[in-house]
Enzyme design. Structure first.
Site, PDB file in Angstrom:
ATOM      1  N   HIS A 130       3.630   8.198  -6.674  1.00  0.00           N
ATOM      2  CA  HIS A 130       2.413   7.722  -7.334  1.00  0.00           C
ATOM      3  C   HIS A 130       1.408   8.843  -7.602  1.00  0.00           C
ATOM      4  CE1 HIS A 130       0.717   7.378  -3.150  1.00  0.00           C
ATOM      5  NE2 HIS A 130      -0.395   7.718  -3.773  1.00  0.00           N
ATOM      6  N   ASP A 160       8.491   5.564  -3.101  1.00  0.00           N
ATOM      7  CA  ASP A 160       7.282   6.315  -3.439  1.00  0.00           C
ATOM      8  C   ASP A 160       7.445   7.802  -3.129  1.00  0.00           C
ATOM      9  OD1 ASP A 160       4.797   6.810  -4.439  1.00  0.00           O
ATOM     10  OD2 ASP A 160       3.695   6.076  -2.707  1.00  0.00           O
ATOM     11  N   SER A 233      -2.025  12.023   0.362  1.00  0.00           N
ATOM     12  CA  SER A 233      -0.784  11.421  -0.111  1.00  0.00           C
ATOM     13  C   SER A 233       0.235  12.486  -0.496  1.00  0.00           C
ATOM     14  CB  SER A 233      -1.082  10.540  -1.322  1.00  0.00           C
ATOM     15  OG  SER A 233       0.031   9.745  -1.620  1.00  0.00           O
TER      16      SER A 233
END
Length: 486
Positions: A130, A160, A233
């Site tokens: 993402h 992901d 992330s």
């Protein structure tokens, strides 16, 4: 009272060295006095006290392999990429570590930042899908400040994860994955780029293993309490040996900031996914075409099962399972010789099987054990789910329901009845039926009209059954619900 006199009395009375030691301690505690006998401030010295173990040496070794990632996307894509699916558990888990940069350096575009880490000396970098999937320009910033352009090698939305690559002269520093998974209570060190501040190190412990946070069929998340925020992330979590145990992917936070609950994709999963991304740019998974649900206590009772272990087949796709003998209502208990604990367990096991492989399923059908042999297909990479409709024509039925025939409702199909209203406190309410559900059948028998529903419920009562197994269609997916009838 004079503390020195107290000490002398104590020594005289006890007549032992331990009392003298007590006097010395008391004298030492009273040396910091002024002329009037009042206590005054004194210097505190902790020299010689054992210090807590630090992680500086580990961080010095691994930090050069951790990078910051800056991604420029088409206008609006950065924001959409950070939003979790509406209505999912990830609405509260804020799967949006990539942080929006308010001062956009390039008018007409959006910029997000994240983190990643090098896994080879020739420039391969692991990060989150993402963070980079919608990027039109990806920049990687090394720990020493050097910046390189990167290209996307491949990504996997199911986990992901993404793999990108930079071109840099010479060999680059890189880290390795842990050979074994962590234990609950082990130290964990997270490195990332929170809020775009640059390389930041935090520490904590492994809080839990095998977490299911919803919507992630192919991950058993590692839960950690090391502070992780937007911008972390894609960054790595290390053990104290400097090995990667996971990739920071999701945080639980009502405010968007760290509250000590974060989730990592395990190194074992990352290693498998990255290998395929590097070889062919995408991940191939086994697939048999079944929609599964948990075997609840009520469902086990309705099916006369002794255990809630296994995965209940709620619906079949046009895939290998439907073509090779699996039916709705079957409970899958084994894949080859491996027991199936629940639907997620089955999904992961089948996903790891190479398409084209023949497997053996052990199932329970009408409380009888059967074995089915089928050939595993390949999971389609894009799937859509139809939506159900609601009805307008009403009729009363058993279980406290107001229903309408599905054939009278545009888009609801030809079979079954649509639930319009549920009486509070009724069997339907207690069993978990919802307005909008399409009741397809009961106990393997199809339902066309309300009269069928009433007849089947009354037959079950005559047999002194406590629950019935109702097959429903909800939001385009087939499920089973155990409804009490007593």
């Amino acid at each position: 009272m004079n503390p020195v006199n107290n000490c002398v009395r104590a020594a005289a009375c006890a007549g032992k060295l331990i009392a003298l030691g007590l006097c010395v301690a008391m004298l030492g505690a009273t040396l910091a006095l002024d002329g009037a006998g009042h206590a005054v401030a004194a210097e505190v010295d902790a020299a010689g006290v054992t210090a807590p173990v630090g992680f500086a040496e580990v961080i010095e070794r691994v930090r050069p392999a951790v990078v910051g990632i800056r991604v420029k996307t088409e206008p609006g894509d950065g924001e959409r990429a950070q939003l979790p699916p509406a209505g999912s558990l990830l609405d509260r888990l804020f799967r949006q570590f990539g942080v929006q940069i308010p001062s956009d350096p390039a008018p007409g575009s959006d910029v997000t930042v994240g983190a990643g880490f090098l896994i080879s000396g020739d420039g391969y970098v692991v990060t989150n899908e993402h963070v980079v999937t919608k990027g039109v320009d990806i920049e990687v910033t090394m720990d020493d400040g050097k910046i390189y352009s990167a290209k996307l090698i491949g990504s996997d939305p199911q986990t992901d994860l993404a793999l990108i690559r930079i071109s840099a002269p010479g060999d680059l520093p890189y880290v390795r994955f842990a050979a074994a998974g962590p234990r609950i209570g082990d130290w964990v060190l997270a490195i990332g780029d929170p809020f775009g501040l640059g390389g930041t190190v935090t520490a904590g412990i492994v809080s839990a293993l095998g977490r299911d946070i919803g919507g992630e069929s192919y991950n058993d998340f590692i839960q950690i309490d090391a502070p992780v925020n937007k911008g972390n992330s894609g960054g790595p979590s290390f053990n104290v040996r400097g090995e990667v145990i996971g990739v920071n992917t999701v945080i639980y936070s009502p405010s968007g900031g760290s509250v000590g609950v974060a989730f990592d994709v395990p190194a074992e999963t990352v290693r498998s996914v990255v290998r395929q991304l590097r070889e062919k740019g995408y991940v191939s998974r086994g697939w048999v075409g079944v929609y599964l649900q948990e075997v609840s206590t009520g469902i086990a009772d309705a099916l006369n099962l002794r255990s809630t272990r296994g995965a209940l087949v709620a619906q079949l796709d046009e895939g290998p399972a439907a073509k090779q003998g699996v039916e709705p209502g079957d409970v899958i208990t084994f894949v080859n010789d491996l027991e199936v604990k629940n639907p997620r367990d089955f999904a992961r096991r089948v996903a790891e099987i190479t398409p084209g492989t023949v497997i053996h399923l052990r199932i329970l059908r009408n409380a009888r054990e059967m074995s089915i042999e089928l050939t595993v297909g390949e999971l389609p990479r894009a799937r859509e789910s139809p939506k159900d409709k609601q009805a307008e024509l009403k009729e009363r039925a058993e279980l406290g329901l107001t229903i309408a025939q599905a054939r009278l409702v545009p888009g609801a199909g030809e079979t079954g009845v649509v639930v319009l209203e549920i009486r509070p406190g009724s069997g339907a309410a207690d069993g978990g039926l919802q307005v909008g559900d399409i009741i397809i059948g009961i106990g393997g028998q199809p339902i066309v009209a309300g009269a069928d529903l009433d007849r089947m419920v009354n037959e079950a009562r005559a047999q002194s059954r406590r629950t019935i197994l109702v097959r429903i269609k909800r939001a385009g997916a087939m499920n089973f619900v155990a409804v009490p009838i007593t």
